[in-house]
Design a protein around this motif. Structure first.
Motif, PDB file in Angstrom:
ATOM      1  N   TYR A  33     -30.639  49.941  28.481  1.00 28.38           N
ATOM      2  CA  TYR A  33     -31.161  48.585  28.631  1.00 28.38           C
ATOM      3  C   TYR A  33     -32.365  48.515  29.568  1.00 28.38           C
ATOM      4  CZ  TYR A  33     -26.501  47.410  26.750  1.00 28.38           C
ATOM      5  OH  TYR A  33     -25.369  47.336  25.989  1.00 28.38           O
ATOM      6  N   SER A  34     -32.479  49.486  30.470  1.00 29.49           N
ATOM      7  CA  SER A  34     -33.543  49.421  31.477  1.00 29.49           C
ATOM      8  C   SER A  34     -34.680  50.395  31.217  1.00 29.49           C
ATOM      9  CB  SER A  34     -32.951  49.698  32.863  1.00 29.49           C
ATOM     10  OG  SER A  34     -32.429  51.013  32.943  1.00 29.49           O
ATOM     11  N   SER A  35     -34.674  51.048  30.057  1.00 27.81           N
ATOM     12  CA  SER A  35     -35.694  52.060  29.775  1.00 27.81           C
ATOM     13  C   SER A  35     -36.425  51.738  28.475  1.00 27.81           C
ATOM     14  CB  SER A  35     -35.036  53.443  29.663  1.00 27.81           C
ATOM     15  OG  SER A  35     -34.268  53.524  28.476  1.00 27.81           O
ATOM     16  N   ASP A  36     -37.231  52.681  28.039  1.00 28.41           N
ATOM     17  CA  ASP A  36     -37.978  52.513  26.790  1.00 28.41           C
ATOM     18  C   ASP A  36     -37.207  53.034  25.583  1.00 28.41           C
ATOM     19  OD1 ASP A  36     -40.044  51.373  28.153  1.00 28.41           O
ATOM     20  OD2 ASP A  36     -41.244  53.201  28.293  1.00 28.41           O
ATOM     21  N   ILE A  37     -35.943  53.380  25.757  1.00 37.00           N
ATOM     22  CA  ILE A  37     -35.114  53.817  24.643  1.00 37.00           C
ATOM     23  C   ILE A  37     -34.945  52.655  23.667  1.00 37.00           C
ATOM     24  CG2 ILE A  37     -32.830  54.627  23.953  1.00 37.00           C
ATOM     25  CD1 ILE A  37     -32.595  55.931  26.732  1.00 37.00           C
ATOM     26  N   LYS A  38     -35.175  52.911  22.395  1.00 39.63           N
ATOM     27  CA  LYS A  38     -35.051  51.849  21.402  1.00 39.63           C
ATOM     28  C   LYS A  38     -33.586  51.658  21.015  1.00 39.63           C
ATOM     29  CE  LYS A  38     -39.645  52.593  19.427  1.00 39.63           C
ATOM     30  NZ  LYS A  38     -40.413  52.938  18.194  1.00 39.63           N
ATOM     31  N   TYR A  39     -33.189  50.408  20.915  1.00 36.45           N
ATOM     32  CA  TYR A  39     -31.809  50.098  20.560  1.00 36.45           C
ATOM     33  C   TYR A  39     -31.743  48.755  19.850  1.00 36.45           C
ATOM     34  CZ  TYR A  39     -31.555  46.777  24.470  1.00 36.45           C
ATOM     35  OH  TYR A  39     -31.773  45.720  25.315  1.00 36.45           O
ATOM     36  N   LYS A  40     -30.596  48.526  19.231  1.00 41.09           N
ATOM     37  CA  LYS A  40     -30.342  47.260  18.558  1.00 41.09           C
ATOM     38  C   LYS A  40     -28.917  46.834  18.855  1.00 41.09           C
ATOM     39  CE  LYS A  40     -30.608  45.026  14.015  1.00 41.09           C
ATOM     40  NZ  LYS A  40     -30.985  45.211  12.589  1.00 41.09           N
ATOM     41  N   LEU A  41     -28.753  45.614  19.332  1.00 40.11           N
ATOM     42  CA  LEU A  41     -27.433  45.077  19.612  1.00 40.11           C
ATOM     43  C   LEU A  41     -26.780  44.644  18.309  1.00 40.11           C
ATOM     44  CD1 LEU A  41     -25.457  44.228  21.864  1.00 40.11           C
ATOM     45  CD2 LEU A  41     -26.560  41.985  21.844  1.00 40.11           C
ATOM     46  N   LEU A  42     -25.660  45.299  17.967  1.00 37.56           N
ATOM     47  CA  LEU A  42     -25.005  45.047  16.685  1.00 37.56           C
ATOM     48  C   LEU A  42     -23.953  43.956  16.753  1.00 37.56           C
ATOM     49  CD1 LEU A  42     -24.407  48.726  15.521  1.00 37.56           C
ATOM     50  CD2 LEU A  42     -26.301  47.212  14.891  1.00 37.56           C
ATOM     51  N   ALA A  43     -23.214  43.897  17.847  1.00 38.46           N
ATOM     52  CA  ALA A  43     -22.110  42.945  17.944  1.00 38.46           C
ATOM     53  C   ALA A  43     -21.738  42.752  19.405  1.00 38.46           C
ATOM     54  CB  ALA A  43     -20.905  43.430  17.152  1.00 38.46           C
ATOM     55  N   THR A  44     -21.156  41.593  19.674  1.00 37.98           N
ATOM     56  CA  THR A  44     -20.723  41.238  21.024  1.00 37.98           C
ATOM     57  C   THR A  44     -19.274  40.800  20.997  1.00 37.98           C
ATOM     58  OG1 THR A  44     -22.957  40.484  21.603  1.00 37.98           O
ATOM     59  CG2 THR A  44     -21.143  39.713  22.990  1.00 37.98           C
ATOM     60  N   GLY A  45     -18.486  41.332  21.913  1.00 37.66           N
ATOM     61  CA  GLY A  45     -17.108  40.887  22.085  1.00 37.66           C
ATOM     62  C   GLY A  45     -17.014  40.106  23.379  1.00 37.66           C
ATOM     63  N   ALA A  46     -16.715  38.810  23.301  1.00 43.25           N
ATOM     64  CA  ALA A  46     -16.652  37.964  24.490  1.00 43.25           C
ATOM     65  C   ALA A  46     -15.293  38.106  25.163  1.00 43.25           C
ATOM     66  CB  ALA A  46     -16.899  36.503  24.110  1.00 43.25           C
TER      67      ALA A  46
END
Length: 227
Positions: free
Chosen positions: A21-34
């Protein structure tokens, strides 16, 4: 505010969410569990997929503390295969063949080819709903892919074994569900993938669009994930 778990598609094989989350690594948030880790997420992984993760947290006194735990990361294709092989686990966990099959079918249908080659589960915020060290120990027991894991999965997903979830069609089609316990169990059984959301890539390429996972969760929650 919810303590969320996240299922993340990433270009690098890592489960260290803070680095991603704090770097230049590419990612995609797929799902969230509240306030929970949804049940199908556990069945995407196996025990051997757990890796060491170190997190730096600030104590109530303002001092930095290092918390070490394990979280799973795996190639997307293998995660999809694991989920496809989890029908009987979903049924056994749900204790209802029809409902377990429905949630398994929904999860498999939604889980398709992703942008990046790896997927990891970020449970850290959920650990802090209680004693994080104890929760992390319980988390380790959730990946045996048999009924021995069910007790621990129920703890991490806050599943009420005395209540059946709603049918998938009713969960997604009825905005006036009135049984809170059944609604909670339904959210626990739901994979909750949001494959239409945008990438959270490098700061250089998408600085104006990138938001933190908790901000994405607030914008992308399904209506019943209100807690």
């Amino acid at each position: 505010m919810s303590n969320n778990a996240y299922l993340v598609n990433c270009e690098k094989k890592t489960a260290c969410s803070e680095n991603v989350y704090s770097s230049d690594i590419k990612y995609k948030l797929l799902a969230t569990g509240a306030n929970k880790v949804p049940v199908p997420w556990f069945f995407c992984f196996q025990e051997q997929d757990l890796v060491d993760v170190t997190s730096e947290m600030e104590s109530s006194s303002g001092e930095k503390e290092v918390f070490t735990y394990k979280a799973p990361v795996l190639e997307v294709e293998k995660a999809i295969e694991n989920l496809k092989n989890s029908k009987e686990l979903m049924i056994a966990f749900c204790q209802d063949e029809v409902l377990g099959t429905q949630y398994w079918e929904r999860a498999v249908a939604d889980f398709k080819s992703l942008t990046y080659p790896y997927i990891f589960l970020d449970p850290l915020e959920v650990f802090y709903l209680n004693d994080p060290e104890e929760e992390a120990k319980e988390f380790l027991k959730c990946f045996s892919r048999d009924e021995n894991a069910f007790k621990s999965i129920k703890i991490l997903t806050f599943y009420n074994e005395n209540v059946l979830p709603y049918e998938v069609a009713e969960l997604y089609g009825n905005s006036e569900l009135d049984d809170f316990a059944r609604t909670c169990n339904s959210a626990s059984m739901d994979m909750g993938l949001d494959l239409d959301s945008g990438d959270a890539s490098s700061k250089v390429e998408q600085e104006s669009e990138q938001v933190k996972p908790d901000e994405k969760a607030q914008n992308k929650k399904s209506w019943w994930k209100f807690w």
